[in-house]
Enzyme design. Structure first.
Site, mmCIF file in Angstrom:
data_model
loop_
_atom_site.group_PDB
_atom_site.id
_atom_site.type_symbol
_atom_site.label_atom_id
_atom_site.label_comp_id
_atom_site.label_asym_id
_atom_site.label_seq_id
_atom_site.Cartn_x
_atom_site.Cartn_y
_atom_site.Cartn_z
ATOM 1 N N GLU A 152 29.247 55.273 51.218
ATOM 2 C CA GLU A 152 29.159 54.626 51.630
ATOM 3 C C GLU A 152 30.669 55.245 52.335
ATOM 4 O O GLU A 152 30.872 54.731 53.992
ATOM 5 C CB GLU A 152 30.177 52.702 51.403
ATOM 6 C CG GLU A 152 28.999 51.787 51.139
ATOM 7 C CD GLU A 152 27.839 52.232 49.635
ATOM 8 O OE1 GLU A 152 28.181 53.506 49.070
ATOM 9 O OE2 GLU A 152 26.743 52.553 49.942
ATOM 10 N N ASP A 169 22.810 47.176 45.370
ATOM 11 C CA ASP A 169 22.821 45.998 43.519
ATOM 12 C C ASP A 169 23.145 45.043 44.118
ATOM 13 O O ASP A 169 24.028 44.375 43.698
ATOM 14 C CB ASP A 169 24.189 46.659 42.865
ATOM 15 C CG ASP A 169 24.078 48.700 43.002
ATOM 16 O OD1 ASP A 169 22.907 49.003 43.134
ATOM 17 O OD2 ASP A 169 25.449 49.121 43.039
ATOM 18 N N ASP A 208 22.476 57.531 48.144
ATOM 19 C CA ASP A 208 23.244 56.449 47.691
ATOM 20 C C ASP A 208 24.641 56.887 47.411
ATOM 21 O O ASP A 208 24.671 57.479 47.318
ATOM 22 C CB ASP A 208 22.584 56.664 45.964
ATOM 23 C CG ASP A 208 23.664 54.843 45.671
ATOM 24 O OD1 ASP A 208 23.411 54.107 46.334
ATOM 25 O OD2 ASP A 208 23.534 54.825 44.262
HETATM 26 C C1 GLC Z 1 24.451 52.508 42.499
HETATM 27 C C2 GLC Z 1 23.120 52.003 43.148
HETATM 28 C C3 GLC Z 1 22.008 51.692 42.528
HETATM 29 C C4 GLC Z 1 21.059 52.932 41.110
HETATM 30 C C5 GLC Z 1 23.235 53.187 40.203
HETATM 31 C C6 GLC Z 1 22.483 54.704 39.934
HETATM 32 O O1 GLC Z 1 24.761 51.291 41.576
HETATM 33 O O2 GLC Z 1 22.935 51.024 44.436
HETATM 34 O O3 GLC Z 1 20.668 51.245 43.261
HETATM 35 O O4 GLC Z 1 20.882 52.880 39.673
HETATM 36 O O5 GLC Z 1 24.350 53.380 41.361
HETATM 37 O O6 GLC Z 1 22.506 55.694 40.330
#
Ligand code: GLC
Length: 801
Positions: A410, A485, A407
């Site tokens: 980017e 998200d 995650d």
């Molecule tokens: C980001 C991710 C999400 C995750 C969060 C905490 O917002 O996109 O899926 O739950 O981080 O790790």
């Protein structure tokens, strides 16, 4: 701000006339009087690469997007010239390069019709601030031309009239039309006059695409640096364009383990261990199938990657094992930000080895993410990737974690205006040192790649499973993905539908959205409708931020729980069908989801459809995307289709109303299809079964279906231990013939097929199996019109009246 297609050409520079031409096997070199060089490489008969340089010299030819496994070679290549043009002919394409302007036009080599043509074509603007050029391309857009693809853009399927940017961006609670979001996939397909082509602009700088937005008759794309370097991919079928693009940028290196195609449950976050167990136990108690449970950032010690919070998870190895015994695979999150902490081994190692990204003048790139101030590995350095892969040893080999979720790659940085690294950060770019301007869009993919190699190594002989948020073209070789998200709204349900279709036609089929929405909380009705869509995405996971309440299938009351169970069970029944579609995807690049335009481009009524899609080859899906409805209007593509729920046969090629109470949704099966189904299981591999079902939908005429199978994990299938069955159905008024052809030497445990006939127009009076008369009572011909038959039959012949 650079506006490419502006009529006013201020600052733009153009190539002048060609003064030199040379052919070098598959590559043609042109140079102009003002020093522009153009290289045209014939990659395949239908794939031509165009590469321009304004200095006469090209950069080192290196691409993260194009795979070394891409097919190369053409059956025919001829170059001629006349007064006006150089003319390059392959068996599929004719490409004319105008001598005076370097402008290119492309024609179908068979009917000689124009496919695509430069408007001003290649031009550029010098970039004083950073050096190099802003490189631009403009093409004429035909009146009836439409555009598709570009990865995760949260817009309707057809892109005509819109403009986009590719710059991977953390986009919490993005909305319809938010641009850019998490991914950068600079590939689109177009269709005009029943001819489809695609353009892959392989440039990792920030790129922009304008589809007749600024000017009605112009399509253009440009980048803030690097080369004008694009591949023109001709169909004329859109499906072939997508297949060729997927061949170029790569198919997944391996099939996913079958469990990864099951249902996944996630939340930010399940902790402590007791809470995880409560969730998994409830799945089993309520008999809702589920294969994977996710641990979000709170499993770690202070958000330090590769550590565990020992208070919440005192014995991860035991827990992971217990979960596995209960049929759950554990997937854990790993972010790129490494906490600055002198006592933290991963940080110390990274620092000692000099693996973290640095600013232009030497300091480390310091940024805030979940753990606080962090440094970030430079995944564009192969040595760093190797190190990163090695960090997974304990998690995978020792603790037994089965999947990793990458995650914030980017990369996302908190509390800074651009949400990411500044432009001056330096990267290795596999030995082609550059700034973040060039490496930004590829950063997440290189992280996922390093993660994938770690999992591949330590999970061996099992298959790895990785999921990433950010991606550039080619990321599909290593990883699955989700859309980031999203929000629990009806609009987002429609966005999720379009994104998954768009990703599939951008070569990335292993994708899905956070079912139910990540931010905020859905009502039961929205959750139900979203599950109905999600079970038809290759990646199927419920995830939520947890801020606004729970989002497990049972929190919305009994009615919703029952409907969710029914649809998740349907996903599990259809696993052999999905696995076959996945095999097709990794075998020849066929997208698992097909937007209607891709399914039937000849029918122009499909060009602006966004909601309906074909799942695999033969199942038509149309989600309900509005509240309080008992059905919807939808377009059913040409041909005859069976309503999945009622077996009613409808004639497509038109819009129609389809009933869909909350416990139903529009699903149609193509006439003649043979749909394989497993019995319901609570998780993949739970049961050994004696037979599997083949639902056969009668057709007067012919239709062919496939069923792929193997051990569902491991790599033996690459050595021939798979089975590929083709079922050829021929239906007549009072007869039905099913021929089976099998390839590969895998032998599944089940021994029989239970063939269920839908809509047989006759009473079965006698049957022959492999040309031998067989008494009806021997094959258990029941009231349901079904026949239990040895799975190795080669021909089943039904006679009736
Ligand atoms: C980001 C991710 C999400 C995750 C969060 C905490 O917002 O996109 O899926 O739950 O981080 O790790």
């Amino acid at each position: 701000m650079i506006v490419n297609t502006e009529l006013e050409q201020k600052g733009n520079l153009f190539p002048s006339e060609i003064i030199n031409y040379r052919k070098d096997v598959d590559t043609l070199h042109f140079s102009t009087k003002n020093g522009v060089a153009l290289q045209i490489t014939v990659v395949r008969d239908s794939v031509i690469r165009f590469r321009y340089s304004t200095t006469g010299k090209f950069e080192n030819d290196f691409s993260y997007g194009v795979t070394i496994h891409a097919s190369r070679g053409y059956s025919f290549l001829d170059v001629t010239e006349n007064e006006t043009y150089y003319i390059i002919t392959t068996s599929k394409l004719i490409c004319k390069v105008e001598k005076l302007s370097l402008q290119v036009s492309l024609f179908d080599a068979i009917d000689l019709k124009l496919i695509n043509q430069d408007e001003i074509g290649f031009h550029w603007e010098e970039c004083y601030e950073h050096g190099g050029d802003i490189v631009k391309m403009s093409k004429t857009c035909q009146k009836s031309e439409s555009f598709y693809g570009l990865g995760d853009k949260p817009v309707d399927v057809n892109l005509k009239g819109k403009r986009f940017e590719n710059w991977a961006t953390d986009s919490y609670a993005f909305g319809k039309d938010t641009d850019p979001i998490y991914k950068a996939i600079p590939f689109y397909t177009a269709i005009q006059d029943n001819k489809s082509y695609g353009i892959f602009f392989d440039n990792t700088f920030k790129t922009s695409f304008d589809f007749a937005h600024e000017r009605r008759n112009v399509t253009s794309f440009w980048a803030q640096g690097g080369e004008m370097n694009y591949y023109f991919i001709y169909g004329p079928q859109m499906e072939d364009v997508v297949k060729n693009y997927t061949d170029l940028t790569g198919k997944p290196h391996a099939l996913p383990p079958l469990w990864a195609l099951g249902f996944h449950q996630c939340k930010w976050s399940y902790y402590p261990e007791a809470n995880v167990k409560e969730v998994t136990n409830t799945f089993r108690d309520l008999k809702i199938p589920c294969d994977a449970i996710y641990l979000d950032i709170d499993y770690m010690d202070g958000f330090r990657c590769f550590t565990w919070d020992k208070e919440y998870f005192p014995d991860p190895k035991r827990m992971v094992k217990e979960l596995e015994d209960d049929g759950f695979k554990t997937v854990v999150i790993i972010d790129p930000g490494i906490k600055i902490d002198a006592d933290y081994i991963v940080f110390k190692e990274g620092l000692d080895k000099d693996y973290f990204c640095k600013r232009a003048d030497g300091p480390y790139m310091k940024g805030k993410v979940w753990p606080g101030e962090c440094y970030f590995p430079d995944y564009t350095n192969p040595e760093v990737r190797e190190w990163w892969s090695g960090l997974f040893k304990e998690l995978i080999e020792d603790i037994g974690v089965k999947g990793v979720w990458n995650d914030m790659n980017e990369p996302a940085v908190m509390d800074v205006p651009n949400k990411s690294f500044p432009d001056d950060v330096r990267h290795d770019y596999d030995g082609n040192p550059c700034s973040h301007r060039k490496a930004h869009n590829i950063y997440g993919t290189q992280m996922a790649r390093a993660t994938y190699h770690g999992l591949k190594k330590y999970a061996y002989p099992k298959r790895p499973f990785v999921i990433t948020r950010s991606a550039y073209s080619g990321a599909q070789r290593y990883t699955s993905t989700w859309m980031g998200d999203n929000v629990a709204t009806w609009e987002h349900l429609a966005i999720a539908n379009n994104q998954a279709q768009r990703m599939a036609m951008s070569g990335f089929s292993f994708a899905g959205s956070d079912i139910g929405g990540f931010a905020e909380q859905p009502q039961g009705e929205l959750f139900t409708r979203w599950i109905q869509l999600g079970v038809f995405h290759a990646f199927c996971r419920v995830h939520s931020s947890g801020d606004h309440g729970d989002q497990e299938p049972w929190v919305f009351g009994e009615e919703v729980t029952d409907i969710v169970r029914k649809f998740v069970e349907l996903r599990y029944q259809l696993l052999p069908y999905l696995y076959t579609a996945f095999w097709k995807y990794i075998n020849d690049g066929t997208p698992i989801l097909k937007s209607l335009v891709l399914y039937d481009q000849e029918d122009t009524a499909t060009h602006y459809r966004s909601d309906e899609f074909v799942y695999g080859e033969q199942i038509l899906i149309c989600p309900i995307q509005e509240p309080n409805t008992k059905g919807r209007r939808m377009y059913v593509p040409k041909g005859k289709w069976y309503n999945f729920w009622t077996d009613e046969l409808v004639e497509g090629g038109k819009e129609m109303w389809v009933d869909a109470e909350l416990d139903s949704m529009p699903i149609f099966i193509k006439e003649g299809a043979v749909i394989p189904k497993y019995p319901v299981q609570q998780y993949v591999g739970e049961k050994n079964f004696d037979d599997i079902t083949l639902d056969l939908y009668y057709k007067e005429g012919k239709e062919s279906s496939k069923l792929y199978d193997d051990a569902h994990d491991g790599y033996d299938y690459k050595k021939g231990r798979f089975s590929l069955r083709t079922f050829k159905v021929t239906g007549k008024k009072e007869e039905l013939i099913i021929q089976q052809h099998k390839r590969g030497d895998f032998n599944a445990d089940y021994t029989k097929f239970n063939i269920v006939f839908h809509n047989l127009p006759f009473e079965i009076t006698s049957i022959q199996i492999d040309n031998v008369d067989t008494p009806l009572n021997e094959v258990k011909l029941g009231e349901t019109q079904s026949i239990l038959i040895d799975k190795e039959f080669t021909e089943l012949h039904l006679f009736g009246k």
